[in-house]
Write a protein that holds these residues in place. Structure first.
Motif, PDB file in Angstrom:
ATOM      1  N   ARG A 179      12.792  13.024  11.930  1.00 44.16           N
ATOM      2  CA  ARG A 179      11.925  12.279  11.004  1.00 44.16           C
ATOM      3  C   ARG A 179      12.130  12.757   9.574  1.00 44.16           C
ATOM      4  N   GLU A 180      12.140  14.085   9.418  1.00 41.40           N
ATOM      5  CA  GLU A 180      12.271  14.656   8.073  1.00 41.40           C
ATOM      6  C   GLU A 180      13.645  14.344   7.483  1.00 41.40           C
ATOM      7  N   LEU A 181      14.675  14.475   8.306  1.00 41.31           N
ATOM      8  CA  LEU A 181      16.026  14.234   7.787  1.00 41.31           C
ATOM      9  C   LEU A 181      16.217  12.769   7.414  1.00 41.31           C
ATOM     10  N   LEU A 182      15.621  11.879   8.192  1.00 46.39           N
ATOM     11  CA  LEU A 182      15.724  10.450   7.867  1.00 46.39           C
ATOM     12  C   LEU A 182      15.043  10.157   6.525  1.00 46.39           C
ATOM     13  N   LEU A 183      13.860  10.700   6.358  1.00 54.62           N
ATOM     14  CA  LEU A 183      13.118  10.500   5.110  1.00 54.62           C
ATOM     15  C   LEU A 183      13.900  11.074   3.924  1.00 54.62           C
ATOM     16  N   CYS A 184      14.403  12.263   4.103  1.00 55.68           N
ATOM     17  CA  CYS A 184      15.191  12.903   3.030  1.00 55.68           C
ATOM     18  C   CYS A 184      16.392  12.040   2.665  1.00 55.68           C
ATOM     19  N   HIS A 185      17.079  11.536   3.698  1.00 55.91           N
ATOM     20  CA  HIS A 185      18.270  10.723   3.457  1.00 55.91           C
ATOM     21  C   HIS A 185      17.921   9.486   2.623  1.00 55.91           C
ATOM     22  N   HIS A 186      16.840   8.802   3.008  1.00 59.09           N
ATOM     23  CA  HIS A 186      16.476   7.570   2.300  1.00 59.09           C
ATOM     24  C   HIS A 186      15.995   7.833   0.880  1.00 59.09           C
ATOM     25  N   LEU A 187      15.343   8.957   0.673  1.00 55.51           N
ATOM     26  CA  LEU A 187      14.736   9.208  -0.640  1.00 55.51           C
ATOM     27  C   LEU A 187      15.588  10.127  -1.510  1.00 55.51           C
ATOM     28  N   GLY A 188      16.721  10.579  -0.954  1.00 55.10           N
ATOM     29  CA  GLY A 188      17.584  11.466  -1.734  1.00 55.10           C
ATOM     30  C   GLY A 188      16.935  12.803  -2.019  1.00 55.10           C
ATOM     31  N   LEU A 189      16.137  13.298  -1.071  1.00 54.13           N
ATOM     32  CA  LEU A 189      15.452  14.590  -1.246  1.00 54.13           C
ATOM     33  C   LEU A 189      16.090  15.627  -0.323  1.00 54.13           C
ATOM     34  N   ASP A 190      15.887  16.922  -0.623  1.00 55.63           N
ATOM     35  CA  ASP A 190      16.223  17.911   0.404  1.00 55.63           C
ATOM     36  C   ASP A 190      14.929  18.334   1.096  1.00 55.63           C
ATOM     37  N   ARG A 191      15.089  19.032   2.229  1.00 62.62           N
ATOM     38  CA  ARG A 191      13.901  19.332   3.041  1.00 62.62           C
ATOM     39  C   ARG A 191      12.931  20.250   2.306  1.00 62.62           C
ATOM     40  N   ALA A 192      13.457  21.106   1.412  1.00 64.71           N
ATOM     41  CA  ALA A 192      12.568  22.000   0.658  1.00 64.71           C
ATOM     42  C   ALA A 192      11.617  21.164  -0.205  1.00 64.71           C
ATOM     43  N   ALA A 193      12.151  20.107  -0.834  1.00 66.39           N
ATOM     44  CA  ALA A 193      11.324  19.247  -1.689  1.00 66.39           C
ATOM     45  C   ALA A 193      10.286  18.514  -0.852  1.00 66.39           C
ATOM     46  N   LEU A 194      10.698  18.111   0.330  1.00 69.84           N
ATOM     47  CA  LEU A 194       9.784  17.403   1.231  1.00 69.84           C
ATOM     48  C   LEU A 194       8.590  18.305   1.590  1.00 69.84           C
ATOM     49  N   ILE A 195       8.912  19.539   1.909  1.00 67.22           N
ATOM     50  CA  ILE A 195       7.867  20.476   2.327  1.00 67.22           C
ATOM     51  C   ILE A 195       7.002  20.892   1.142  1.00 67.22           C
ATOM     52  N   ALA A 196       7.628  20.991  -0.039  1.00 69.39           N
ATOM     53  CA  ALA A 196       6.885  21.452  -1.224  1.00 69.39           C
ATOM     54  C   ALA A 196       5.952  20.380  -1.779  1.00 69.39           C
ATOM     55  N   THR A 197       6.309  19.088  -1.600  1.00 72.06           N
ATOM     56  CA  THR A 197       5.511  18.020  -2.233  1.00 72.06           C
ATOM     57  C   THR A 197       5.130  16.938  -1.224  1.00 72.06           C
TER      58      THR A 197
ATOM     59  N   MET B   6       0.846  -1.192   0.000  1.00 74.08           N
ATOM     60  CA  MET B   6       0.000   0.000   0.000  1.00 74.08           C
ATOM     61  C   MET B   6       0.884   1.246   0.000  1.00 74.08           C
ATOM     62  N   SER B   7       0.516   2.218  -0.817  1.00 76.10           N
ATOM     63  CA  SER B   7       1.405   3.385  -0.916  1.00 76.10           C
ATOM     64  C   SER B   7       1.117   4.377   0.209  1.00 76.10           C
ATOM     65  N   VAL B   8       2.169   5.070   0.576  1.00 78.03           N
ATOM     66  CA  VAL B   8       2.048   6.062   1.636  1.00 78.03           C
ATOM     67  C   VAL B   8       2.723   7.344   1.128  1.00 78.03           C
ATOM     68  N   THR B   9       2.125   8.467   1.462  1.00 71.85           N
ATOM     69  CA  THR B   9       2.722   9.740   1.021  1.00 71.85           C
ATOM     70  C   THR B   9       3.800  10.168   2.013  1.00 71.85           C
ATOM     71  N   LEU B  10       4.590  11.142   1.584  1.00 74.92           N
ATOM     72  CA  LEU B  10       5.623  11.680   2.474  1.00 74.92           C
ATOM     73  C   LEU B  10       4.971  12.181   3.768  1.00 74.92           C
ATOM     74  N   ALA B  11       3.886  12.958   3.613  1.00 73.17           N
ATOM     75  CA  ALA B  11       3.204  13.511   4.790  1.00 73.17           C
ATOM     76  C   ALA B  11       2.647  12.389   5.659  1.00 73.17           C
ATOM     77  N   GLY B  12       2.114  11.363   5.007  1.00 68.84           N
ATOM     78  CA  GLY B  12       1.541  10.234   5.745  1.00 68.84           C
ATOM     79  C   GLY B  12       2.605   9.499   6.545  1.00 68.84           C
ATOM     80  N   TRP B  13       3.765   9.326   5.921  1.00 69.76           N
ATOM     81  CA  TRP B  13       4.853   8.627   6.622  1.00 69.76           C
ATOM     82  C   TRP B  13       5.321   9.437   7.832  1.00 69.76           C
ATOM     83  N   LEU B  14       5.467  10.746   7.624  1.00 70.25           N
ATOM     84  CA  LEU B  14       5.909  11.613   8.728  1.00 70.25           C
ATOM     85  C   LEU B  14       4.902  11.561   9.874  1.00 70.25           C
TER      86      LEU B  14
END
Ligand code: GLN
Length: 272
Positions: free
Chosen positions: A20-38, A1-9
């Motif tokens: 939490r955010e830094l861990l997610l960013c690290h695993h997905l290769g994102l920066d925090r701006a991308a996390l917050i934007a999408t 089942m798919s989960v969104t970034l916001a849902g996972w957080l």
């Protein structure tokens, strides 16, 4: 089942938000701006299992830096493993105080380099020759790797403090173990190497050795700078005085805590 970034957080609220955010960013290769934007973006399902296990380890108190294998320090990112202390922002206070007293071509020794944080910051920021010492071969592997990746010219020596160190230095710097054995604060540091944290029953054993023996390894007019606990400024000042240092100063960290003591070694004839 798919989960969104916001849902996972949202699912991992027991972990502090930033971690939490830094861990997610690290695993997905994102920066925090991308996390917050999408926030509605789906989490890559192939990463979920590893993410869940890291979130559990974070919630159980493992430091984020050991899970991601990296920590920012000064103007670079260091690789860290459980063989080394995780570099702290207060240690940048020591780097600043050191840089303001170094000149071109100076020789500097970093005692107990750990990840190499101080040595690498000095070597990258000034035209100096840095020798970095650690008694732990495992820590030196991490430090050498960091120096190579960050193009820092540092010479590494495996040594129990000054034992294998040759020559005299314009400056000696150290962030030694300085927590007292039995300090309740250690419970929060249980994942880090105790050899890098505990400085005997009063936390001052290693500082006594580093400060007491520094005059034998400094050039006349050279500097010693050490990091210490917020409540160790008075005993450390006394160590500097007893060893014969002059121009002794206490520097506070960004949290306004007494953190670094420094002093100058004259050659005993009053000349500079
Ligand atoms: N700053 C660390 C802490 O108390 C201790 C580091 C050290 O012993 N050098 O969290």
């Amino acid at each position: 089942m798919s989960v969104t970034l916001a849902g996972w957080l949202d699912r991992h609220r027991s972990v502090p938000r930033l971690e939490r955010e830094l861990l997610l960013c690290h695993h997905l290769g994102l920066d925090r701006a991308a996390l917050i934007a999408t926030p509605e973006r789906p989490v890559d399902p192939t990463r979920l299992e590893h993410l869940e296990s890291d979130a559990r380890r974070l919630a159980a108190g493992e430091p984020l830096a050991y899970l991601t294998g990296e920590r920012g320090f000064w103007d670079f990112t260091l690789r860290v493993t459980p063989d080394v202390l995780i570099p702290r922002p207060e240690t940048e206070t020591l780097v600043e105080a050191a840089l303001s007293r170094l000149g071109s071509g100076d020789r500097v020794a970093d005692m107990g380099t750990g990840s190499g944080a101080i040595a690498i910051a000095l070597a990258r920021s000034a035209d100096v020759m840095v020798v970095a010492v650690d008694t732990s071969a495992a820590a030196l592997l991490v430090a050498r790797d960091n120096a190579a990746r960050l193009n820092a010219q540092v010479t590494f020596v495996e040594s129990d403090w000054y034992r294998e160190l040759a020559g005299r230095f314009r400056m000696i710097v150290a962030n030694p173990p300085y927590v007292a054995a039995g300090d309740p604060h250690l419970a929060a540091l249980e994942h880090e190497p105790s050899d890098a944290l505990i400085g005997g029953s009063d936390g001052l054993d290693d500082l006594r050795c580093i400060v007491g023996q520094a005059p034998g390894h400094l050039e006349p007019g050279g500097w010693l700078l050490v990091e210490h606990g917020f409540d160790q400024a008075d005993p450390v000042r006394l160590l500097f005085e007893t060893a014969g240092f002059t121009a002794i100063e206490l520097v506070r960290d960004l949290g306004d805590q007494p953190r670094v003591t420094l002093g100058r070694w004259e050659d005993g004839h009053g000349t500079d």
